[in-house]
Design an enzyme around this catalytic site. Sequence first.
Site, PDB file in Angstrom:
ATOM      1  N   ASP A  95      35.120  32.081  62.831  1.00  0.00           N
ATOM      2  CA  ASP A  95      36.507  32.064  62.349  1.00  0.00           C
ATOM      3  C   ASP A  95      37.493  31.827  63.265  1.00  0.00           C
ATOM      4  O   ASP A  95      38.668  31.527  63.026  1.00  0.00           O
ATOM      5  CB  ASP A  95      36.989  33.410  61.456  1.00  0.00           C
ATOM      6  CG  ASP A  95      35.777  33.758  60.306  1.00  0.00           C
ATOM      7  OD1 ASP A  95      35.150  33.010  59.858  1.00  0.00           O
ATOM      8  OD2 ASP A  95      35.766  34.890  59.917  1.00  0.00           O
ATOM      9  N   ARG A 147      37.668  33.312  56.283  1.00  0.00           N
ATOM     10  CA  ARG A 147      38.202  34.569  55.907  1.00  0.00           C
ATOM     11  C   ARG A 147      39.777  34.452  55.744  1.00  0.00           C
ATOM     12  O   ARG A 147      40.163  33.575  55.132  1.00  0.00           O
ATOM     13  CB  ARG A 147      37.555  35.536  56.850  1.00  0.00           C
ATOM     14  CG  ARG A 147      37.600  36.579  56.108  1.00  0.00           C
ATOM     15  CD  ARG A 147      37.177  37.826  56.941  1.00  0.00           C
ATOM     16  NE  ARG A 147      35.873  38.342  56.712  1.00  0.00           N
ATOM     17  CZ  ARG A 147      35.114  39.146  57.475  1.00  0.00           C
ATOM     18  NH1 ARG A 147      35.792  39.542  58.566  1.00  0.00           N
ATOM     19  NH2 ARG A 147      33.975  39.270  56.903  1.00  0.00           N
TER      20      ARG A 147
HETATM   21  O1  F6P Z   1      33.007  36.329  59.386  1.00  0.00           O
HETATM   22  C1  F6P Z   1      32.481  34.972  59.320  1.00  0.00           C
HETATM   23  C2  F6P Z   1      32.329  34.600  58.008  1.00  0.00           C
HETATM   24  O2  F6P Z   1      31.400  33.497  57.877  1.00  0.00           O
HETATM   25  C3  F6P Z   1      33.616  34.479  57.189  1.00  0.00           C
HETATM   26  O3  F6P Z   1      34.030  33.118  57.395  1.00  0.00           O
HETATM   27  C4  F6P Z   1      33.134  34.696  55.719  1.00  0.00           C
HETATM   28  O4  F6P Z   1      34.166  34.920  54.902  1.00  0.00           O
HETATM   29  C5  F6P Z   1      32.363  35.600  55.928  1.00  0.00           C
HETATM   30  O5  F6P Z   1      31.696  35.834  57.216  1.00  0.00           O
HETATM   31  C6  F6P Z   1      30.881  35.667  54.812  1.00  0.00           C
HETATM   32  O6  F6P Z   1      30.427  36.681  54.926  1.00  0.00           O
HETATM   33  P1  F6P Z   1      28.868  36.777  54.488  1.00  0.00           P
HETATM   34  O7  F6P Z   1      27.794  36.237  55.262  1.00  0.00           O
HETATM   35  O8  F6P Z   1      28.653  38.417  54.441  1.00  0.00           O
HETATM   36  O9  F6P Z   1      28.858  36.363  52.999  1.00  0.00           O
END
Ligand code: F6P
Length: 342
Positions: A127, A171
């Site tokens: 991010d 995010r």
């Molecule tokens: O923080 C990294 C990230 O890939 C964000 O861009 C995204 O919102 C989130 O993690 C997704 O998380 P998970 O892998 O828990 O679905």
Amino acid sequence: MRVGMLTGGGDCPGLNAVIRAAVRKGEMVSEDLFVGFRDGWKGVVEGLTMPLNVEACRGILPRGGTILGSSRTNPFKVERGVERCLETLAAFEVDALIAIGGEDTLGVANKLGAEGVNIVGAPKTIDNDLSGTEVTFGFDTAVQICVDAIDRLHTTAESHDRVIVCEVMGRHAGWIAVHAGIAGGAAAVLVPEVPFDIDEICTNLVLRHSRGHFASVVVVAEGAVPKEGTLVTSSADVDAFGHARLGGIASMLAPEIEKRTGFETRATILGHIQRGGTPTAFDRVLATRFGVAAIDAVHDGAFGQMVALQGGRIVRIPIAEAVAELKTVDPDLLQVAELFHF
Ligand code: F6P
């Protein structure tokens, strides 16, 4: 020294390069012994470890993911979580801990530091939203994956005279969206920092097509939000750090764009593809520099500090500073992207 190491939060390309670099320098130069904690803070809470030495790190430089595993466990949300962390670190006789993570993992590191744990942080996240460092490793790889996808979406959009809405991660920060949008020639870039106006987007698309374009790719960050009262979006679940699980705005936007413009519109959600696979050369170099700097910081007793990139140089900043506020997209960059919106 006995050095613990963990990777927490969403994984990202380059984590293995940090691990390898810190272990290589620690073992070869200072004869450090390493304890690999499995699955982020979960491993420290539950005492889950794995052997970590130069041998275990062979061949991992180009590998995506993390050999240590990761999770979004927050010890401050687990019963006796903090005490259990302290007990584990004492049981494994850990002198110092290197925590490789983003705002959540390092937020925990910061609080555990206040409990007396010797911690050094290394910044990771696709991010790119951590303060105090110009860039985090993983970001460059994620952007390149998005740009490759956008290039491909352009050719199919052109064949069918379509609009394609491409959703990217990030995010609450639009770094991936704006970089991928500029590099991929997006007709619109929607970021969480600036609520979007669906009518304005559609007017621009119509104008753009009236000037001879017959296909457009709209890049939308998963956390983009409409201007108040202009569109209804769905609510989402939250994780152990209170973050909403995002994703799906492209599927909501595509029919709205089609309805307003009359252009056939499709949605593509890149999702976890952005986090997988081999890191770019840039991320391998940055991650390696962070790994070396992290073990150096351990030996200098620079606890409570995070290694960071500033002006091309590796520096140390307080972890507290890095997690104090989110690094959001530079408005100048958004203006560059906007030039190409119609
Ligand atoms: O923080 C990294 C990230 O890939 C964000 O861009 C995204 O919102 C989130 O993690 C997704 O998380 P998970 O892998 O828990 O679905």
